[in-house]
Design a protein around this motif. Structure first.
Motif, PDB file in Angstrom:
ATOM      1  N   LEU A  58       4.472   8.144 -92.442  1.00  0.00           N
ATOM      2  CA  LEU A  58       3.412   7.481 -91.681  1.00  0.00           C
ATOM      3  C   LEU A  58       3.983   6.735 -90.482  1.00  0.00           C
ATOM      4  CD1 LEU A  58       0.497   6.707 -91.273  1.00  0.00           C
ATOM      5  CD2 LEU A  58       0.820   4.800 -92.871  1.00  0.00           C
TER       6      LEU A  58
ATOM      7  N   SER B  90       0.982  12.721 -90.911  1.00  0.00           N
ATOM      8  CA  SER B  90       0.483  11.636 -91.748  1.00  0.00           C
ATOM      9  C   SER B  90      -0.376  10.704 -90.904  1.00  0.00           C
ATOM     10  CB  SER B  90       1.661  10.861 -92.353  1.00  0.00           C
ATOM     11  OG  SER B  90       1.205   9.818 -93.180  1.00  0.00           O
ATOM     12  N   THR B  91      -1.535  10.310 -91.428  1.00  0.00           N
ATOM     13  CA  THR B  91      -2.442   9.426 -90.694  1.00  0.00           C
ATOM     14  C   THR B  91      -2.903   8.277 -91.587  1.00  0.00           C
ATOM     15  OG1 THR B  91      -4.333  10.815 -91.310  1.00  0.00           O
ATOM     16  CG2 THR B  91      -3.283  11.256 -89.180  1.00  0.00           C
ATOM     17  N   LYS B  92      -3.357   7.228 -90.954  1.00  0.00           N
ATOM     18  CA  LYS B  92      -3.871   6.077 -91.700  1.00  0.00           C
ATOM     19  C   LYS B  92      -5.254   6.409 -92.262  1.00  0.00           C
ATOM     20  CE  LYS B  92      -1.519   2.498 -89.003  1.00  0.00           C
ATOM     21  NZ  LYS B  92      -1.699   1.298 -88.139  1.00  0.00           N
TER      22      LYS B  92
END
Length: 292
Positions: free
Chosen positions: A51, A269-271
């Motif tokens: 992330l 990867s993302t929040k």
């Protein structure tokens, strides 16, 4: 026609604990300064920095490629461990990477993460495989003088990752690389598999080699004057596009393939909001059931 850019596909960061001196901030700044369009971080057995790296790189206009360098074992002995790097093409592949990295720690022996070879045969959709260079299973057989076993292992890997298997060539300067490279190239051409050039970068610039060597001594409880200890080559710094092209001047297709792999990968990867368990309406009966 412009040349396809070289893309680093084997960078390790400080999330590979005591193995690399490359930080997220440093890598992002370097890639931006070099005009590198994408980069893959292959930390050892983990996605700890996925992330942070995704946010930092994407924020700077650089494509992050989700990948892991796995220690693979057949379950027999410690010395059977080989390396294999996997790259996520899409969400399915990324989810599989997360599962495999979890297996690595769940199956850790003596505190050393690794994945059993059988897990690689279960689900490979959405994943690209690189053979591990001089530390991969195919190279290990070649160095032992077992070309038939090397061919069988490569054929098996290619069948598990159809159209997504690349023969990895590294040139850090080690005797093992020089010993197995002719055999790796011969097998790749014989089986009509693409080759790709990677560079296992562990520190930012050439001048950092001595500091990295000292760090590895700390990690392994060794000292600088000791000969029989884990070391990396002094050339394992972040090389530029021009340096990599010069290093692989006789194999330009191996450089071009790095950009091809980058184009095949489109996930990061993302929040997202926290994923919490569903406790229903909180009634006493439901709570009692949860306690059982």
């Amino acid at each position: 026609m412009d040349q396809a850019p070289f893309v680093h596909l084997a960078v390790r960061t400080s999330f590979s604990l005591l193995e690399s001196m490359i930080t997220t901030k440093g890598l992002t700044a370097w890639c931006k300064n070099q005009g590198m369009p994408a980069v893959a971080v292959t930390d050892r057995n983990n996605l700890f920095g996925a992330l942070e790296l995704s946010e930092s790189l994407a924020g700077a206009g650089i494509q992050p490629i989700m990948a892991v360098c796995f220690d693979v074992t057949d379950g027999a002995h410690q010395e059977t461990i080989t390396r294999l790097s996997l790259y996520a093409q899409n969400k399915v592949g990324y989810e599989r990477l997360m599962a495999l990295s979890s297996y690595a720690y769940l199956d850790a022996e003596d505190g050393v993460p690794r994945i059993h070879k059988k897990y690689l045969e279960e689900k490979t959709d959405g994943l690209i495989a690189l053979t591990g260079g001089a530390e991969g299973e195919i190279a290990r057989y070649l160095r032992k003088g077992k070309p038939a076993e090397a061919r069988a292992a490569l054929e098996s890997l290619a069948s598990q990752f159809p159209g997504r298997c690349y023969v990895e060539i590294t040139r850090h300067g080690s005797p093992a690389e020089a010993e197995c490279e002719p055999g790796l190239l011969a097998l790749a051409y014989e089986l009509d598999l693409p080759i790709v050039a990677t560079h296992d970068a562990r520190f930012m610039k050439a001048l950092d080699a001595e500091a990295h060597d000292a760090m590895m001594c700390i990690a392994n409880g060794a000292y600088l004057g000791q000969e029989d200890r884990p070391q990396v080559e002094a050339q394992q710094y972040l090389k530029t596009d021009a340096e990599m092209r010069e290093l692989f001047a006789d194999l330009p297709e191996a450089i071009e393939t790095t950009a091809e792999i980058a184009k095949r990968c489109g996930v990061r990867s993302t929040k997202h909001k926290p994923i919490l368990p569903n406790f229903g309406d909180g009634s006493r009966s439901e709570i009692d059931e949860l306690k059982l």
